[in-house]
Design a protein around this motif. Structure first.
Motif, mmCIF file in Angstrom:
data_model
loop_
_atom_site.group_PDB
_atom_site.id
_atom_site.type_symbol
_atom_site.label_atom_id
_atom_site.label_comp_id
_atom_site.label_asym_id
_atom_site.label_seq_id
_atom_site.Cartn_x
_atom_site.Cartn_y
_atom_site.Cartn_z
ATOM 1 N N ALA A 229 0.838 -1.230 -0.059
ATOM 2 C CA ALA A 229 0.134 -0.045 -0.245
ATOM 3 C C ALA A 229 0.926 1.115 0.017
ATOM 4 N N ALA A 230 1.934 1.175 0.585
ATOM 5 C CA ALA A 230 2.741 2.115 0.809
ATOM 6 C C ALA A 230 3.552 2.857 -0.721
ATOM 7 N N VAL A 231 3.782 1.705 -1.458
ATOM 8 C CA VAL A 231 4.155 2.208 -2.703
ATOM 9 C C VAL A 231 2.963 2.601 -3.650
ATOM 10 N N VAL A 232 1.911 2.080 -3.545
ATOM 11 C CA VAL A 232 0.868 2.682 -4.468
ATOM 12 C C VAL A 232 0.327 4.000 -3.923
ATOM 13 N N MET A 233 0.611 4.408 -2.551
ATOM 14 C CA MET A 233 0.159 5.570 -2.102
ATOM 15 C C MET A 233 1.243 6.768 -2.767
ATOM 16 N N ALA A 234 2.603 6.061 -2.475
ATOM 17 C CA ALA A 234 3.719 7.011 -3.089
ATOM 18 C C ALA A 234 3.488 7.484 -4.470
ATOM 19 N N VAL A 235 3.049 6.287 -5.570
ATOM 20 C CA VAL A 235 2.781 6.687 -6.688
ATOM 21 C C VAL A 235 1.661 7.521 -7.064
ATOM 22 N N ALA A 236 0.714 7.280 -6.003
ATOM 23 C CA ALA A 236 -0.502 7.995 -6.155
ATOM 24 C C ALA A 236 -0.339 9.578 -6.028
ATOM 25 N N LEU B 136 -7.036 -0.210 -2.527
ATOM 26 C CA LEU B 136 -6.395 0.064 -1.458
ATOM 27 C C LEU B 136 -7.632 0.024 -0.432
ATOM 28 N N LEU B 137 -8.838 0.462 -0.758
ATOM 29 C CA LEU B 137 -9.965 0.481 0.197
ATOM 30 C C LEU B 137 -10.314 -1.096 0.734
#
Lengths: 918, 441
Positions: free
Chosen positions: A263-270, A292-293
């Motif tokens: 999730a951290a990577v996804v959020m970073a890209v987001a 992610l939800l």
């Protein structure tokens, strides 16, 4: 036990000690006994001793020094794991005296053979920095060196060190920028997060704002979908914004990471996309965030916080996922409230009815806080969207008859706010609410009603005095907040309707005068002076009416997330809505783009720095002067420099063909050409090393040609005066535009002199019949290659002829689907040919190979071994192409091609026939 | 960047405490616990701050897993790290509980030491860690299972006789190395469904989230091939064949899964590393392949004595062979309900009025497919008005469907290659949980 000779006993003792540490108990008095064991051979004991040392070394510095020599020995161990762990522990011992030793160890480890040790060195840097900040300059040198490292293992760790030690030294990143972008996908996930965050900051300082040209309302974007690096200033003026190719590179390389499991990577890209991407492209992150939800509630909580902020700025992005934000009965309250927030932000004219219906069911929930939040949300929807205001208001009024006080109270408060916007129309609602005063007990709600009546007493002239009468009766039992409003109401009524209410007001004011609360007493005194005309009262009382009955601006109901977007998304500060320690403000976009060439030049530099090998170009150095002019120049510069340095190299050295690539992408024609240069070089020193270095450069930007592809000649070396060009169809999807075919070109210089400034000129699309008949051919450019030499310029006219088989891409079908599709493409669309197979091509394998070489098709699974089936789609028109080869005895075979485009069909039949029979 | 990591029991005992950067005082544990317990509500906020220190915590296995940080680091990183760390501890210790953590102090401390270096997360992949923790394998004391033998793998009770004892999967991965002989693989297909059924019985919203989890106790990593249904298709456009397709909207795979055969034969190939991992996750939204498993037919009226009558018929639409277990329907009732009298159709059911939640809980231990149950509740509500009838809110259902997946996903085969020497056991289990099953009335 620690003094025992047996390892098992020592181990047991160490375990007990570690357990003590883990529980937070003090075990420091055992220090001398433990330190003795640091040289123990048993690796398990050793590790536990390390754990102990790291914990207590700071407290017992002198004794800890005893162990240093062991670590120094460990640093030279042949086993990389031991080297690494020795370095790790050494750097974790926080004793100032050993700083020089640590520095030395880190420097050595930074050039260690093993990437794992180098990674540990990178980790050790921040430790040393925190121990002794004066070492900063030396550490930056090490970081610089490690940044140039090409292994994925190191990249993440060194960027972490960079962020901690010298985040301001952005110049260190320039030369490694492209490498980092390209490595990103292979770096382990924790490293990815750090690198992405760093690159976000970097990109904000180095690139122009992609949304700069957008008007406030328009969604139109001006960025080119491709790289455009035209240096021409005039060009730039005409075409206001073009995205830097490096900016594009970053966006392109981070996109696949949205699929990450972390999730951290996804959020970073987001957040990277949110902060960096052009508006039109931000949409891609919505899906990933919605995904992610579905994970842990903690993650959900943080995601929703971020989504809430995003929805304020870019509402359209999440609209398709509206349903994902519906509330589940099992969600914890804080998540429910956040979801409500998002839903409210998403509400617009089209979806408001569905959202309101959802809200209606939420009101039935048992969760009180949530119900209150829902009512507030309805209020906000109503203020934002004018059309539904009346519906909402009616709904809220209905809620007033709810049995739950909390619901009623909350509705009253919201209704109050709504009514303030257009009080004229709703006097009946005010009347209804006036009736409610008898029942509602929640002070806030009572106060709100009283305020409303007072404010709009001219709309309800009959009821207002009556309410005041009732209130005056119960004045002493009310809460403070209600009392204040009663006084207010009295004052207002006195001013508008003094005949009826004079006595009542006097009575209320008298009651208030002897109230326990000084606030109320003060207010009563103040109001009495203001409104009741006495001989002493000054000028103020004249204005009393104006003071009290001034028009009050309607409150604006806005999202609590409104002001959050100045924090970088995904950061802790954003979550807390307060600056956390060490938060770095995201820099604003620069006014003008900093020189993009810093990145180009330095890539070459770093190559040269690492590879100490010099080489001489006997074959000349090709330079591409495509759209990437800057890169071309630097290319030649570094090449010739290094070339001249080794002029005197002997002729006995090996000659090796090596490739160096640079990619040029042309935007005007939306056509990508993969260009390759082949250089013949004589190498003076170890050949292998140069090769690997050059190879790495190559990997960055070009796709190595696969041997299976058929090469076509574009320019023969004799006609081309030493320059030969080959091209092939790489069959890789052309990412900027799926409807294009990628052509890969390979340039070889066989001449004796340098050839410079090679570029395409006057690229024309072929017009005429073929374009009309085959729209696909429109993708392929016919290029004129101009070859400028130092003495003369030469032009060669060349053309690329794509075989029809290359104008399609393979698709996957099952046997059933294939049959079904084939059934629909009968008659005119079917072409059948009988043929005799070539002698070498009788088995299935050979047929498959030949057909797939001739045309870019994929095989379809098939039940019988007599038949081979292939399927594909043409690139531009996406029409289906189905090929069947049925074999019979003695090499006889039948070829069937089904294709919607008959011309393609006939041409394909010819090509495949040729491939199978020869 | 992480300053400290600590694990607290629900009672506030220190289990593990490790300080990485020496930035914060040692009394933070106490501060944290005070903060957590001071808050009311079902879930304290994920991030809490005390002066400059920020606490990030997750709750798993009844324990608080807390990380603190002083700097501004991505909260996602920390939350994700804590989740991974709990997964690792679970892998290494077998299960997550206060007891297992207590028994493995040294091991967890070691793990933490390897995973985080000076506050920086190094790696959380169990494959990489294996190299470093290997030396500690012996140090993890053989972990006794007797106290856990009745706990299912995911806290779920299963009632299947053919299945391995549910505790079989809760053992530390490293003990398998010592025992050597027994190599086992557990594959679980777990689906969670959230459904909203409207007042008129129409399916308003349906969502299924599923995952395939593999828990592997193979001493040596060999390749494993998991075959899914051939008709399995992803997305709306890609319908295969004409038969009853198993369709999902979206799926994602673990990075170790190779998909070369997935397109053609729906085979997942992977080399499972020891421990538990989620191989595949998939979602299906807005469309169920079959009817929703439960339907409710309520009748609610007021009788002459001022009592509220609720006559509920609950039908289970599962195939007759399967059954739902641990079904619990929660029916919100009007405020001020005082007492409940009930008529249930069979003795094993039970119903109870929870005054605190204002709801009636109707529990059905076992509910076979194709049957129908009914219940009559009479509620004593003083001052019942027509408005309060509206407060009989949406009914929430929680249940478990063993041996069944709602999407129809099945595992065709599970092959190991090369064939393992010695006996290897492979277990496959399907289960569907209710995430949120709401029927509006």
């Amino acid at each position: 036990m620690l003094d025992s000779n047996k390892d098992s006993l020592k181990l047991e003792a160490m375990k007990r000690i570690v357990a003590m540490i883990a529980r937070g108990k003090n075990a420091s008095d055992l220090f001398p006994a433990v330190v003795k064991n640091v040289a123990c051979k048993n690796i398990e004991v050793k590790k536990l001793v390390y754990v102990y040392l790291v914990r207590y070394a700071e407290e017992q510095q002198d004794l800890a020094l005893l162990s240093i020599s062991t670590f120094q020995r460990g640093l030279k161990d042949p086993n990389q794991l031991i080297r690494a762990s020795a370095l790790r522990v050494l750097s974790s011992i926080r004793v100032t005296i050993i700083v020089p030793i640590m520095m030395l160890a880190i420097k050595e480890a930074a050039s260690d053979m093993s990437p794992y040790v180098r990674k540990t060195a990178a980790h050790a840097i921040p430790k040393l920095y925190s121990l002794d900040p004066e070492q900063k300059d030396q550490l930056i040198e090490v970081i610089e060196k490690l940044l140039a490292d090409k292994t994925t293992l190191v990249a993440g760790s060194v960027v972490m060190a960079f962020e901690e030690v010298c985040p301001e030294r952005i110049d260190l990143i320039h030369k490694n920028y492209r490498k980092l972008c390209n490595l990103l996908i292979d770096v382990e996930e924790w490293g990815q997060v750090v690198i992405i965050n760093m690159l976000t900051r970097y990109a904000r300082t180095q690139f122009l704002n992609p949304n700069i040209n957008e008007g406030s309302g328009g969604d139109k974007t001006f960025y080119g979908s491709d790289e455009d690096e035209d240096e021409d200033e005039e060009e730039k003026e005409k075409n206001p914004y073009v995205m830097d190719p490096d900016h594009r590179l970053l966006l392109r390389n981070t996109k696949p990471l949205l699929q990450s499991r972390n999730a951290a990577v996804v959020m970073a890209v987001a957040q990277l996309y949110f902060h960096l991407a052009p508006k039109a492209e931000v949409g891609v992150i919505a899906k990933a965030l919605v995904r992610l939800l579905r994970s842990h509630s903690e993650v959900q909580y943080v995601v929703l916080q971020n989504v809430a902020t995003m929805t304020i700025k870019r509402r359209g992005m999440f609209e398709p996922y509206l349903k994902s934000f519906y509330i589940r009965s099992t969600d914890p309250t804080q998540i429910k409230v956040l979801k409500l927030e998002v839903l409210t932000n998403l509400a617009n004219e089209t979806n408001i009815s569905t959202i309101l219906r959802e809200f209606q069911t939420y009101i039935k929930s048992m969760d009180k806080d949530f119900v209150a939040a829902t009512i507030q949300a309805i209020g906000r929807c109503a203020t934002n969207i004018g059309e539904v205001r009346d519906t909402c208001l009616n709904g809220l009024v209905q809620l007033l008859s709810n049995r739950d006080e909390l619901v009623v109270a909350e509705s009253v408060v919201v209704i109050k706010k709504l009514l303030q916007m257009q009080p004229e129309k709703h006097s009946d609602i005010i009347k209804h609410m006036a009736k409610l005063t008898d029942n509602i007990q929640v002070p806030m709600a009572r106060a709100s009603i009283l305020w409303l009546i007072g404010e709009y007493c001219e709309h309800v002239p009959k009821i207002a005095p009556d309410v005041l009468r009732k209130m005056a009766k119960s004045f002493t039992n009310e809460e403070d907040i209600v009392k204040l409003q009663i006084i207010n109401l009295a004052a207002k009524l006195y001013l508008t309707n003094s005949k009826q209410t004079k006595l009542l007001t006097q009575y209320v004011l008298n009651l208030a005068k002897y109230d326990q609360n000084y606030d109320i007493r003060d207010r009563a005194r103040f109001i009495r002076q203001l409104i009741v005309p006495t001989e002493k009262s000054g000028a103020l009382s004249k204005y009393a009416k104006k003071l009290f009955l001034a028009l009050k601006p309607a409150p604006v109901l806005e999202s609590p997330f409104k002001d959050r977007d100045h924090f970088q998304l995904g950061s802790l500060s954003h979550l807390l809505n307060a600056k956390a320690g060490g938060y770095q403000e995201l820099p604003d976009w620069p006014e003008a783009a900093p020189d993009p060439s810093v990145r180009n030049v330095e890539v070459k530099d770093s190559v040269r720095a690492v590879g100490t090998v010099t080489f001489r170009d006997t074959g000349g150095l090709w330079d591409l002067q495509g759209p990437q002019k800057v890169e071309g120049k630097s290319d030649s510069a570094s090449g010739s420099e290094s070339g001249s340095g080794s002029e005197e190299s002997g002729s006995g050295s090996e000659s090796v063909e090596s490739e160096e690539g640079s990619e040029s992408e042309e935007e005007e024609e939306d056509e990508e050409e993969k260009n390759k240069k082949k250089k013949k070089k004589e190498l003076k020193k170890p050949v292998q090393e140069t090769l690997t270095i050059l190879h790495l450069v190559l990997c960055l930007q070009t796709i190595a040609p696969s041997s299976a592809l058929k090469n076509y000649e574009l320019l023969h070396r004799i006609t081309g005066e030493g320059l030969s060009v080959e091209y092939c169809f790489s069959r890789q999807p052309f990412s900027p535009d799926a409807n294009m075919v990628a052509v890969q070109m390979q340039f070889t210089n066989n001449a004796t002199s340098d050839t410079k400034n090679l570029h395409m000129e006057d690229v024309k699309l072929q017009s005429g019949m073929r374009v009309k008949e085959f729209p696909e051919i429109g993708d392929i450019n016919v290029a004129v290659i101009k070859n400028k030499r130092s003495r003369s310029c030469s032009k060669f006219f060349v053309s690329i002829q794509p075989p029809v088989g290359e104008l399609m891409r393979p698709i996957f079908l099952t046997e059933n689907e294939f049959k079904k599709e084939q059934g629909q493409l009968m008659g005119m669309n079917e072409i059948t040919e009988k043929l005799t197979l070539d002698a070498k091509c009788r088995n299935e394998h050979a047929i498959v190979q030949r057909v797939t070489t001739a045309a870019n098709l994929s095989r379809v699974p098939c039940g019988s071994d007599k038949e081979c089936r292939f399927a594909g789609r043409t690139v531009t028109s996406s029409s289906l192409v189905l090929v069947t080869v049925a074999t019979k005895e003695e090499g006889a075979a039948q070829l069937t091609v089904n294709c919607e485009k008959m011309l393609i069909g006939t041409m394909l039949v010819k090509d495949i026939l040729l491939a199978l029979t020869q | 960047m992480i300053s400290q990591v600590f694990i607290l029991s629900s009672k506030g005992d220190h289990l593990i405490y490790k300080d990485f950067r020496g930035e914060a005082g040692s009394d933070v544990v106490g501060i944290f616990y005070e903060k957590v317990t001071a808050l009311t509500g079902d879930q304290p906020p994920v991030v809490m701050s005390h002066k400059d220190l920020h606490f990030v915590h997750v709750r798993q296995g009844g324990l608080y897993w807390v990380a603190t940080t002083t700097a501004d680091s991505s909260p996602f990183t920390i939350i994700e790290f804590l989740n991974r760390f709990t997964a690792l501890v679970k892998d290494y210790c077998g299960s997550l509980s206060e007891k297992s953590v207590q028994m493995n102090f040294a091991l967890i401390y070691e793990l933490l030491d390897e995973v985080v270096d000076y506050g920086y997360i190094q790696t959380t992949s169990s494959d990489v860690l294996k190299n470093f923790i290997q030396t500690e394998a012996v140090s993890s004391r053989p972990f006794s299972l007797f106290d856990l033998s009745n706990v299912g793998l995911f806290g779920a009770e299963t009632q299947q006789s053919k299945v391995a004892p549910s505790s079989a999967a809760t053992r530390p991965i490293q003990s398998s190395r010592e025992q050597g002989g027994k190599s086992e693989i557990f594959v679980d297909v777990i689906e969670r469904m959230s459904v909203v059924i409207g007042t008129n019985g129409v399916l308003m919203k349906a969502d299924v989230e599923g995952e395939i989890r593999v828990k592997c106790y193979m001493p040596s990593c060999s390749e494993m091939r998991i075959g899914l249904n051939e008709e399995f298709s992803i997305g709306k456009s890609q319908l295969r064949g004409y038969g009853a397709a198993v369709r999902v909207d979206e799926c994602s795979f673990h990075q170790a899964v190779r998909l070369d055969e997935f397109d053609s034969h729906r085979i997942l190939r992977l080399c499972p590393s020891q421990g538990e991992q989620t191989v595949m996750q998939y979602q299906l939204s807005d469309d169920l392949p079959s009817a929703p498993p439960f339907r409710l037919f309520p009748t609610i009226e007021r009788d002459s004595g001022g009592r509220l009558l609720m006559y509920l018929k609950l039908r289970c639409d599962l195939p007759p062979k399967s059954a739902a277990i641990n079904v619990c329907a929660t029916i919100p009732v009007p405020k001020g309900s005082v007492s409940l009298s009930q008529e249930l159709s069979s003795p094993d059911q039970s119903a109870e009025l929870k005054l605190q939640n204002r709801a009636v809980d109707w529990k059905i231990p076992r509910f076979p497919g194709g049957t129908q149950l009914s219940a009559l509740f009479k509620l004593e509500v003083p001052g019942l008005s027509s408005a309060s009838m509206l407060e009989v809110g949406p009914v929430g259902l929680s249940f478990e469907l063993p041996k069944l997946t709602v999407t129809g996903l099945q595992i065709r085969f599970l092959r190991l290659s090369p064939i393992q020497p010695g006996p290897s056991q492979r277990w496959v289990r399907y289960v569907t949980h209710s995430d949120s099953y709401t029927i509006r009335i």
